[in-house]
Every structure is written in structure tokens, then in C-alpha cells.
Design a protein around this motif. Structure first.
Motif, PDB file in Angstrom:
ATOM      1  N   ILE A  74       0.839  -1.201   0.000  1.00 56.92           N
ATOM      2  CA  ILE A  74       0.000   0.000   0.000  1.00 56.92           C
ATOM      3  C   ILE A  74       0.872   1.249   0.000  1.00 56.92           C
ATOM      4  CG2 ILE A  74      -1.585   1.350   1.445  1.00 56.92           C
ATOM      5  CD1 ILE A  74      -2.982  -1.332   2.085  1.00 56.92           C
ATOM      6  N   ARG A  75       1.970   1.226   0.745  1.00 60.66           N
ATOM      7  CA  ARG A  75       2.874   2.373   0.728  1.00 60.66           C
ATOM      8  C   ARG A  75       3.552   2.508  -0.624  1.00 60.66           C
ATOM      9  NH1 ARG A  75       4.393   1.228   6.999  1.00 60.66           N
ATOM     10  NH2 ARG A  75       3.044   2.829   7.869  1.00 60.66           N
ATOM     11  N   SER A  76       3.798   1.397  -1.272  1.00 58.05           N
ATOM     12  CA  SER A  76       4.292   1.445  -2.645  1.00 58.05           C
ATOM     13  C   SER A  76       3.230   2.023  -3.576  1.00 58.05           C
ATOM     14  CB  SER A  76       4.696   0.045  -3.101  1.00 58.05           C
ATOM     15  OG  SER A  76       5.124   0.039  -4.439  1.00 58.05           O
ATOM     16  N   SER A  77       1.959   1.741  -3.276  1.00 62.35           N
ATOM     17  CA  SER A  77       0.855   2.291  -4.080  1.00 62.35           C
ATOM     18  C   SER A  77       0.782   3.799  -3.946  1.00 62.35           C
ATOM     19  CB  SER A  77      -0.475   1.657  -3.647  1.00 62.35           C
ATOM     20  OG  SER A  77      -0.485   0.267  -3.901  1.00 62.35           O
ATOM     21  N   VAL A  78       1.146   4.329  -2.773  1.00 66.39           N
ATOM     22  CA  VAL A  78       1.193   5.782  -2.591  1.00 66.39           C
ATOM     23  C   VAL A  78       2.229   6.385  -3.530  1.00 66.39           C
ATOM     24  CG1 VAL A  78       1.688   7.646  -0.970  1.00 66.39           C
ATOM     25  CG2 VAL A  78       0.395   5.656  -0.206  1.00 66.39           C
ATOM     26  N   LEU A  79       3.387   5.749  -3.599  1.00 66.00           N
ATOM     27  CA  LEU A  79       4.434   6.215  -4.511  1.00 66.00           C
ATOM     28  C   LEU A  79       3.959   6.147  -5.958  1.00 66.00           C
ATOM     29  CD1 LEU A  79       7.441   7.159  -4.450  1.00 66.00           C
ATOM     30  CD2 LEU A  79       8.031   4.792  -4.973  1.00 66.00           C
ATOM     31  N   GLN A  84       1.964   9.054 -10.827  1.00 69.55           N
ATOM     32  CA  GLN A  84       0.922   9.331 -11.809  1.00 69.55           C
ATOM     33  C   GLN A  84       0.551  10.808 -11.788  1.00 69.55           C
ATOM     34  OE1 GLN A  84      -3.152   8.368 -11.148  1.00 69.55           O
ATOM     35  NE2 GLN A  84      -3.487   7.685 -13.243  1.00 69.55           N
ATOM     36  N   LEU A  85       0.436  11.367 -10.592  1.00 74.55           N
ATOM     37  CA  LEU A  85       0.094  12.777 -10.478  1.00 74.55           C
ATOM     38  C   LEU A  85       1.204  13.655 -11.039  1.00 74.55           C
ATOM     39  CD1 LEU A  85      -2.050  14.746  -9.434  1.00 74.55           C
ATOM     40  CD2 LEU A  85      -0.856  14.784  -7.247  1.00 74.55           C
ATOM     41  N   ASP A  86       2.450  13.312 -10.761  1.00 72.83           N
ATOM     42  CA  ASP A  86       3.577  14.101 -11.270  1.00 72.83           C
ATOM     43  C   ASP A  86       3.636  14.073 -12.793  1.00 72.83           C
ATOM     44  OD1 ASP A  86       6.194  15.518 -11.055  1.00 72.83           O
ATOM     45  OD2 ASP A  86       6.933  13.624 -11.892  1.00 72.83           O
ATOM     46  N   SER A  87       3.257  12.945 -13.393  1.00 75.80           N
ATOM     47  CA  SER A  87       3.281  12.868 -14.856  1.00 75.80           C
ATOM     48  C   SER A  87       2.267  13.803 -15.487  1.00 75.80           C
ATOM     49  CB  SER A  87       3.017  11.427 -15.306  1.00 75.80           C
ATOM     50  OG  SER A  87       1.683  11.040 -15.000  1.00 75.80           O
ATOM     51  N   LEU A  88       1.223  14.155 -14.718  1.00 75.64           N
ATOM     52  CA  LEU A  88       0.194  15.063 -15.220  1.00 75.64           C
ATOM     53  C   LEU A  88       0.421  16.504 -14.774  1.00 75.64           C
ATOM     54  CD1 LEU A  88      -2.887  12.751 -14.556  1.00 75.64           C
ATOM     55  CD2 LEU A  88      -1.802  13.205 -16.756  1.00 75.64           C
ATOM     56  N   LEU A  89       1.164  16.693 -13.680  1.00 74.23           N
ATOM     57  CA  LEU A  89       1.441  18.033 -13.160  1.00 74.23           C
ATOM     58  C   LEU A  89       2.955  18.202 -12.932  1.00 74.23           C
ATOM     59  CD1 LEU A  89      -1.343  18.350 -10.426  1.00 74.23           C
ATOM     60  CD2 LEU A  89      -1.327  19.427 -12.674  1.00 74.23           C
ATOM     61  N   PRO A  90       3.775  17.991 -13.941  1.00 74.32           N
ATOM     62  CA  PRO A  90       5.230  18.013 -13.709  1.00 74.32           C
ATOM     63  C   PRO A  90       5.753  19.369 -13.258  1.00 74.32           C
ATOM     64  CG  PRO A  90       4.732  17.974 -16.056  1.00 74.32           C
ATOM     65  CD  PRO A  90       3.439  17.749 -15.345  1.00 74.32           C
ATOM     66  N   ALA A  91       5.139  20.452 -13.738  1.00 72.64           N
ATOM     67  CA  ALA A  91       5.656  21.786 -13.400  1.00 72.64           C
ATOM     68  C   ALA A  91       5.270  22.220 -12.000  1.00 72.64           C
ATOM     69  CB  ALA A  91       5.149  22.808 -14.422  1.00 72.64           C
ATOM     70  N   GLU A  92       4.307  21.552 -11.382  1.00 74.19           N
ATOM     71  CA  GLU A  92       3.802  21.987 -10.086  1.00 74.19           C
ATOM     72  C   GLU A  92       4.256  21.103  -8.932  1.00 74.19           C
ATOM     73  OE1 GLU A  92      -0.328  22.988  -9.951  1.00 74.19           O
ATOM     74  OE2 GLU A  92      -0.428  23.315 -12.103  1.00 74.19           O
ATOM     75  N   THR A  93       5.080  20.093  -9.217  1.00 78.02           N
ATOM     76  CA  THR A  93       5.532  19.198  -8.162  1.00 78.02           C
ATOM     77  C   THR A  93       6.757  19.797  -7.462  1.00 78.02           C
ATOM     78  OG1 THR A  93       4.804  17.328  -9.503  1.00 78.02           O
ATOM     79  CG2 THR A  93       6.199  16.843  -7.607  1.00 78.02           C
ATOM     80  N   PRO A  94       6.696  20.040  -6.153  1.00 76.07           N
ATOM     81  CA  PRO A  94       7.834  20.617  -5.428  1.00 76.07           C
ATOM     82  C   PRO A  94       9.071  19.730  -5.504  1.00 76.07           C
ATOM     83  CG  PRO A  94       5.839  20.717  -4.106  1.00 76.07           C
ATOM     84  CD  PRO A  94       5.531  19.863  -5.286  1.00 76.07           C
ATOM     85  N   SER A  95      10.230  20.345  -5.404  1.00 78.07           N
ATOM     86  CA  SER A  95      11.501  19.614  -5.513  1.00 78.07           C
ATOM     87  C   SER A  95      11.633  18.557  -4.423  1.00 78.07           C
ATOM     88  CB  SER A  95      12.679  20.585  -5.451  1.00 78.07           C
ATOM     89  OG  SER A  95      12.654  21.318  -4.232  1.00 78.07           O
ATOM     90  N   THR A 141      -5.480   6.794  -7.093  1.00 72.38           N
ATOM     91  CA  THR A 141      -4.553   7.905  -6.868  1.00 72.38           C
ATOM     92  C   THR A 141      -5.116   8.874  -5.839  1.00 72.38           C
ATOM     93  OG1 THR A 141      -3.612   7.739  -9.086  1.00 72.38           O
ATOM     94  CG2 THR A 141      -3.374   9.853  -7.960  1.00 72.38           C
ATOM     95  N   THR A 142      -6.340   9.321  -6.043  1.00 68.61           N
ATOM     96  CA  THR A 142      -6.946  10.254  -5.094  1.00 68.61           C
ATOM     97  C   THR A 142      -7.174   9.588  -3.738  1.00 68.61           C
ATOM     98  OG1 THR A 142      -9.142   9.700  -5.967  1.00 68.61           O
ATOM     99  CG2 THR A 142      -8.041  11.606  -6.915  1.00 68.61           C
ATOM    100  N   HIS A 143      -7.515   8.306  -3.740  1.00 70.29           N
ATOM    101  CA  HIS A 143      -7.750   7.615  -2.475  1.00 70.29           C
ATOM    102  C   HIS A 143      -6.496   7.611  -1.610  1.00 70.29           C
ATOM    103  CE1 HIS A 143      -9.089   4.550   0.392  1.00 70.29           C
ATOM    104  NE2 HIS A 143      -7.914   3.967   0.206  1.00 70.29           N
ATOM    105  N   PHE A 144      -5.360   7.209  -2.185  1.00 68.53           N
ATOM    106  CA  PHE A 144      -4.143   7.088  -1.388  1.00 68.53           C
ATOM    107  C   PHE A 144      -3.572   8.446  -0.997  1.00 68.53           C
ATOM    108  CE2 PHE A 144      -3.835   2.725  -3.321  1.00 68.53           C
ATOM    109  CZ  PHE A 144      -4.019   2.056  -2.121  1.00 68.53           C
ATOM    110  N   LEU A 145      -3.707   9.441  -1.865  1.00 67.87           N
ATOM    111  CA  LEU A 145      -3.208  10.758  -1.496  1.00 67.87           C
ATOM    112  C   LEU A 145      -4.102  11.398  -0.430  1.00 67.87           C
ATOM    113  CD1 LEU A 145      -2.069  12.161  -4.961  1.00 67.87           C
ATOM    114  CD2 LEU A 145      -0.669  11.204  -3.122  1.00 67.87           C
TER     115      LEU A 145
END
Length: 341
Positions: A74-79, A84-95, A141-145
Motif C-alpha cells: 500500500i505504501r508502494s501504491s502511494v508512490l 501518476q500525479l507528477d506525470s500530469l502536473l510536472p511543473a507543479e511538483t515541489p523539488s 490515486t486520489t484515495h491514497f493521497l
């Protein structure tokens, strides 16, 4: 002189072996008379694994030890959700989060809650929530985040919903489960096998004695015409195979609610099947019937109509009701075959 004492001993041992074989055959016949073999099939991502997990939750709940075993996955599922989210929002993901994405699952969210708090604060930002609401995010994705803080807690124990959403790659090649029902009814021995159309000729003969086949179809797959075609090809092979000629086949249609939303908002059916007589404003119910007719069109075996249930396999109560109805139909089919009713 021949040793006459050995002859009775040999006959006695042979008789004991024969009795043991007869007893084993009787037990096997008894077991087969009180259980029904069910094979669960479907294309990758159709919901087979979700169905099997739901059956465990309903009929044989996960133990504390088994839930503990799910924690790393499940913790791997969070990653996986973060990526998946970063692939859709690459410019908004903090360093700081990008550094987490470069780490292995075993190094993420297991030893520190500070990382989980960082991700939670970023995910909760109104601008990120507003942007992500317009993206095609998987429900997992939304569930785990949303649940990242309790998942990172030291006393965390996975819930049933966490287990249902858990991402496992690769999935087990074979999952089996016995489902008990009320007294006087046969129990179901369910087998879910990872399969592909390419290897079907190799694995299907192994399950040739199955009484029933449950075929799962995810309505959301309609937007990928190639994947849907493979699903129909798999269905046709199974439905017309020599090895399933005596099996009763049931169709479970998964994800009806999200299919309706996707149909009206982003992917009209006529854009996926331009050669069909489908209008742009087709209703979800009519679109669903259009897709299901394709299953019927692949039936060249002359069998009777296809029994089917429409249910979101993430809905535990819906699956419970569906299985109750499915069991009723299995019992009726069994009576027809045995008694000729």
C-alpha cells in the motif's frame, strides 16, 4: 518350498490400497457434489483482482497478519499515485517531492511521518486540488493521497478499501478462494488466473472441467478501441472453446457510474467507433447496450442468452447482493442439469 505366508500379506496390502483409492474417490465425488468450480476471467484491468478481494472481504475477512502484509504494497501504491500525479502536473511538483519519487518504495513513508505531512500539505493546496479535479486520475490515486497521513502513521493497519485499491505489479498468477453459502447449498471454489489471448490455448485446457465462468468487463475500457477488441476476442475464444462447451458463462459489467460520466464529458462513443451507427448524444444506457451487443454478436455457439450483472466492483454491498443473486441462479442451473427441471 514357496513361502506361503507372503501371499496373504500381499493380498491384504493390495486390499488396503484398493480401499484407500475407493475412499479417495468417494471423498472426491462428495466434494464435487457439494462445490461448484468457478473460473474468473477478463482482460487486464477489468476488475478480476478487485472481485476476488471483495469476495475475501465479504466471505473470509483478512486477518490482522494479512493486513500487516499489505502495508508495504500500500505504501508502494502511494508512490505509484504520486508518480501518476507528477506525470500530469510536472511543473507543479515541489523539488522535495521529486526527491521522494526518485527513492524506492521501501524508503518512502515507512520511517518518517514528516514526508507524509509534506505530501499531504501539497496535495491539499486549493490550486493543486482545482487542477487535479480536471485530470483523468485513477480513483486509487486520489484515495491514497487523501489517506496519506493515516497510512504513514506507526499504528496504521490497512482498511478493506485500502486493500481494494492496492496496486500490485505483477499480480499473482493464480488466486483461489472458497466461498461458503447457507446450509444446503454448494460452496463456490473460485479460481482467478492471469491470462492473455496469446497464451489462452495453453492454460484454458487446465481448467476444462470448470462448471461456471465469470467474465469481467470494465465499461471504461471502451475508450481504447484496441483493448476493447482484445476483450471481445478473448470472450469469443472462451465462449466458443471446446474446453468450455459445458460451462455456464456469466458476464459482470464493471464501472457503470464512471462510464456514464466519461461518456458524456470526455469520450463520446461515436468518436471511438466512428463506423457504427452511434449518435453523438447517445445515452449511457444505450451506449452500454451497444457494447454488450458486441458480446452477443461474438456468440456463434448457439447457447442461450448471456446472464449478466452490472455493478461497480468497488462497492462491497453491491458485490454482496450480486453474489447472492448469482448463487441463486447457479443453484437453479444446477437443478436443471441434475433433475431436468
Amino acid at each position: 518350498m514357496p513361502n506361503l505366508k507372503r501371499r496373504p500379506t500381499t493380498l491384504y496390502l493390495a486390499g488396503k490400497v484398493s480401499q484407500a483409492i475407493d475412499e479417495a474417490l468417494r471423498e472426491n465425488r462428495k466434494a464435487r457434489s457439494t462445490r461448484e468450480e468457478v473460473l474468473v476471467l477478463g482482460a487486464p484491468g477489468s476488475g478480476k483482482t478487485t472481485l476476488m478481494r471483495q469476495l475475501r472481504i465479504i466471505y473470509d475477512p483478512y486477518t490482522v497478519r494479512e493486513r500487516e502484509d499489505f502495508k508495504p504494497r500500500i505504501r508502494s501504491s502511494v508512490l505509484h499515485a504520486l508518480r501518476q500525479l507528477d506525470s500530469l502536473l510536472p511543473a507543479e511538483t515541489p523539488s522535495e517531492i521529486l526527491k521522494i519519487l526518485d527513492s524506492s518504495p521501501s524508503e518512502t513513508l515507512i520511517s518518517t511521518e514528516d514526508i507524509a505531512t509534506l505530501i499531504h500539505d501539497w496535495w491539499s493546496r486549493p490550486d493543486v486540488q482545482n487542477t487535479s479535479s480536471h485530470l483523468s486520475l485513477a480513483p486509487s490515486t486520489t484515495h491514497f493521497l487523501d489517506r496519506i497521513l493515516p497510512i504513514a502513521a506507526k499504528d496504521y493497519l490497512p482498511s478493506d478499501t485500502d486493500i481494494l485499491f492496492c496496486h500490485m505489479d505483477p499480480s499473482p498468477a493464480l488466486v483461489q478462494l472458497d466461498i461458503p453459502f447457507s446450509e444446503g447449498r454448494p460452496f463456490l471454489h473460485c479460481t482467478c488466473v492471469r491470462q492473455s489471448l496469446r497464451s489462452i490455448h495453453q492454460w484454458l485446457p487446465i481448467f476444462g472441467e470448470m462448471s461456471y465462468i465469470i467474465f469481467v468487463f470494465n465499461l471504461n475500457d471502451y475508450e481504447d478501441a484496441e483493448d476493447t477488441r482484445k476483450t471481445f476476442d478473448l470472450w469469443e475464444y472462451i465462449y466458443t472453446s471446446y474446453f468450455t462447451r459445458y460451462a455456464h458463462i456469466y458476464l459482470i459489467i464493471n464501472k457503470p457510474s464512471s462510464f456514464a460520466a466519461k461518456l458524456s464529458n470526455t469520450h463520446p462513443l461515436n468518436s471511438i467507433y466512428p463506423d457504427s451507427e452511434v449518435t453523438p448524444d447517445i445515452t449511457p444506457a444505450a451506449a452500454q447496450e451497444f457494447l454488450l451487443r458486441r458480446f452477443a454478436d461474438r456468440d456463434c455457439s448457439g447457447r442461450r442468452g448471456i446472464s449478466r450483472w452490472v455493478v461497480d466492483l468497488m462497492d462491497t454491498e453491491g458485490v454482496r447482493v450480486m453474489m447472492r443473486n448469482l448463487m441463486d441462479e447457479l443453484v437453479q442451473t444446477r437443478m436443471v442439469m441434475v433433475c431436468g427441471l
